[in-house]
Design an enzyme around this catalytic site. Structure first.
Site, PDB file in Angstrom:
ATOM      1  N   GLU A  33     -39.917  34.202 -30.650  1.00  0.00           N
ATOM      2  CA  GLU A  33     -38.636  34.926 -30.682  1.00  0.00           C
ATOM      3  C   GLU A  33     -38.562  35.808 -31.925  1.00  0.00           C
ATOM      4  O   GLU A  33     -39.056  35.434 -32.992  1.00  0.00           O
ATOM      5  CB  GLU A  33     -37.499  33.896 -30.702  1.00  0.00           C
ATOM      6  CG  GLU A  33     -36.114  34.487 -30.734  1.00  0.00           C
ATOM      7  CD  GLU A  33     -35.053  33.424 -30.944  1.00  0.00           C
ATOM      8  OE1 GLU A  33     -33.998  33.502 -30.291  1.00  0.00           O
ATOM      9  OE2 GLU A  33     -35.270  32.498 -31.757  1.00  0.00           O
ATOM     10  N   HIS A  35     -37.487  37.383 -35.274  1.00  0.00           N
ATOM     11  CA  HIS A  35     -36.826  36.864 -36.479  1.00  0.00           C
ATOM     12  C   HIS A  35     -36.727  37.975 -37.517  1.00  0.00           C
ATOM     13  O   HIS A  35     -37.163  37.828 -38.665  1.00  0.00           O
ATOM     14  CB  HIS A  35     -37.573  35.646 -37.029  1.00  0.00           C
ATOM     15  CG  HIS A  35     -37.203  34.372 -36.334  1.00  0.00           C
ATOM     16  ND1 HIS A  35     -37.685  34.045 -35.089  1.00  0.00           N
ATOM     17  CD2 HIS A  35     -36.374  33.355 -36.688  1.00  0.00           C
ATOM     18  CE1 HIS A  35     -37.176  32.882 -34.721  1.00  0.00           C
ATOM     19  NE2 HIS A  35     -36.379  32.442 -35.672  1.00  0.00           N
ATOM     20  N   ASP A  44     -39.919  29.659 -35.162  1.00  0.00           N
ATOM     21  CA  ASP A  44     -39.431  28.452 -34.503  1.00  0.00           C
ATOM     22  C   ASP A  44     -40.554  27.524 -34.062  1.00  0.00           C
ATOM     23  O   ASP A  44     -40.293  26.415 -33.581  1.00  0.00           O
ATOM     24  CB  ASP A  44     -38.567  28.826 -33.291  1.00  0.00           C
ATOM     25  CG  ASP A  44     -37.251  29.461 -33.702  1.00  0.00           C
ATOM     26  OD1 ASP A  44     -36.913  29.427 -34.892  1.00  0.00           O
ATOM     27  OD2 ASP A  44     -36.560  30.010 -32.812  1.00  0.00           O
ATOM     28  N   HIS A 119     -35.443  25.620 -32.274  1.00  0.00           N
ATOM     29  CA  HIS A 119     -34.866  26.788 -31.589  1.00  0.00           C
ATOM     30  C   HIS A 119     -33.511  26.380 -31.008  1.00  0.00           C
ATOM     31  O   HIS A 119     -33.441  25.501 -30.140  1.00  0.00           O
ATOM     32  CB  HIS A 119     -35.821  27.238 -30.484  1.00  0.00           C
ATOM     33  CG  HIS A 119     -35.357  28.391 -29.649  1.00  0.00           C
ATOM     34  ND1 HIS A 119     -35.071  29.629 -30.166  1.00  0.00           N
ATOM     35  CD2 HIS A 119     -35.145  28.487 -28.312  1.00  0.00           C
ATOM     36  CE1 HIS A 119     -34.717  30.443 -29.191  1.00  0.00           C
ATOM     37  NE2 HIS A 119     -34.750  29.771 -28.053  1.00  0.00           N
ATOM     38  N   GLU A 121     -31.379  27.460 -28.905  1.00  0.00           N
ATOM     39  CA  GLU A 121     -31.114  27.513 -27.464  1.00  0.00           C
ATOM     40  C   GLU A 121     -31.845  26.429 -26.670  1.00  0.00           C
ATOM     41  O   GLU A 121     -31.597  26.242 -25.478  1.00  0.00           O
ATOM     42  CB  GLU A 121     -31.503  28.887 -26.914  1.00  0.00           C
ATOM     43  CG  GLU A 121     -30.594  30.011 -27.377  1.00  0.00           C
ATOM     44  CD  GLU A 121     -31.063  30.657 -28.686  1.00  0.00           C
ATOM     45  OE1 GLU A 121     -31.721  29.972 -29.507  1.00  0.00           O
ATOM     46  OE2 GLU A 121     -30.766  31.848 -28.895  1.00  0.00           O
ATOM     47  N   HIS A 176     -29.672  32.541 -38.073  1.00  0.00           N
ATOM     48  CA  HIS A 176     -30.902  32.978 -37.428  1.00  0.00           C
ATOM     49  C   HIS A 176     -31.592  34.052 -38.257  1.00  0.00           C
ATOM     50  O   HIS A 176     -31.017  35.109 -38.535  1.00  0.00           O
ATOM     51  CB  HIS A 176     -30.620  33.527 -36.025  1.00  0.00           C
ATOM     52  CG  HIS A 176     -31.848  34.027 -35.332  1.00  0.00           C
ATOM     53  ND1 HIS A 176     -32.766  33.187 -34.768  1.00  0.00           N
ATOM     54  CD2 HIS A 176     -32.325  35.275 -35.151  1.00  0.00           C
ATOM     55  CE1 HIS A 176     -33.752  33.900 -34.258  1.00  0.00           C
ATOM     56  NE2 HIS A 176     -33.507  35.174 -34.478  1.00  0.00           N
ATOM     57  N   GLU A 181     -33.976  29.864 -42.633  1.00  0.00           N
ATOM     58  CA  GLU A 181     -35.289  30.030 -42.011  1.00  0.00           C
ATOM     59  C   GLU A 181     -36.224  30.845 -42.899  1.00  0.00           C
ATOM     60  O   GLU A 181     -37.426  30.533 -43.005  1.00  0.00           O
ATOM     61  CB  GLU A 181     -35.139  30.693 -40.641  1.00  0.00           C
ATOM     62  CG  GLU A 181     -34.507  29.784 -39.601  1.00  0.00           C
ATOM     63  CD  GLU A 181     -34.540  30.373 -38.215  1.00  0.00           C
ATOM     64  OE1 GLU A 181     -34.871  29.628 -37.274  1.00  0.00           O
ATOM     65  OE2 GLU A 181     -34.228  31.566 -38.056  1.00  0.00           O
TER      66      GLU A 181
END
Length: 258
Positions: A33, A35, A44, A119, A121, A176, A181
């Site tokens: 994904e 970032h 992730d 992650h 989701e 995010h 992160e």
């Protein structure tokens, strides 16, 4: 070879031996994904894998191959589908992968399973996958099985968040590709971080509803939902230490005496 905590790096007799000795199995759950412009697509994957490996080393566990594709990225938590690079699985596909892995682990006499999620989701789809596995195995037959589901950010202590965010923590959804992160990646894989490419175009100000199929205009162009300003490897080590300690504490509590 046999000193590794990584399941897939071992020959089968060594896996069999460790399973017989009661090794807990860690299953990292990730995503491919976006970032932001400043970090790689595998954030992730890197984070839950590293946290699982650190914890496994402390509890004589093994780390299964990370699931590197995640449930569909959403605008308010991952930027959504508007960025090149993100590869999505549907919730049903993801939950079926979880189901099948758990069922096959049980078939191999593995009774201590810990999912470590990186992650956002993936949360609901992971829960569904665990429930489906229990349906298949038969809940009345699996009294010897314990599955622990962990989202790594829930392991971060309030004192650490206060230390990193003295002006207030924006919440994990807006973090995010932001300070948490980015800092953890700077500690683990600085080669995959380039803060000179970070754009300070956040934080996102989302509307209190979702709209389909029109794209979500509130996502910052960078894909970073909050800010990267203040990220550092030192903060990343604080965060990783919390995550490792939290996972180890849970595993020792839930699997003690088994």
């Amino acid at each position: 070879m046999t000193a590794t905590v990584y399941y897939a790096e071992l020959p089968w007799p060594e896996v069999e031996r460790r399973v017989a000795n009661g090794a807990p199995m860690f299953l990292p759950l990730g995503a491919t994904e976006q970032h932001g412009r400043h970090m790689a697509l595998n954030v992730d994957v890197v984070l839950p894998t590293a946290i699982a490996a650190r914890a496994a080393a402390k509890v004589s566990g093994l780390v299964l191959p990370t699931i590197a594709y995640g449930n569909r990225s959403q605008p308010k938590t991952g930027g959504g589908p508007g960025f090149p690079g993100t590869i999505n699985l549907t919730a049903s596909t993801f939950s079926l992968i979880i189901r099948d892995v758990i069922c096959d682990l049980y078939r191999q006499n593995i009774r201590k399973i810990v999912t470590v999620n990186g992650h956002y989701e993936n949360i609901s789809a992971t829960i569904e996958g665990i429930e489906l596995a229990l349906d298949v195995l038969g809940r009345e037959r699996v009294s010897d099985l314990t599955i622990i589901r962990i989202d790594h950010w829930d392991m971060i202590r309030g004192e650490t968040l206060d230390r990193i965010f003295p002006d207030g923590y924006p919440g994990i959804e807006l973090e995010h590709a932001s300070v948490i992160e980015t800092s953890m990646m700077m500690a683990l894989r600085p080669d995959l971080v380039d803060l000179t490419k970070a754009s300070h175009d956040g934080p996102a100000a989302f509307l209190p509803y979702d709209r389909y199929p029109k794209p979500c205009d509130e996502v910052p162009p960078s894909g970073v939902l909050s800010l990267t300003e203040g990220s550092s490897a030192e903060k990343g080590e604080w965060l990783l230490a919390d995550c490792e300690a939290g996972v180890v504490e849970i595993v020792n509590r839930e699997f003690s005496g088994r």
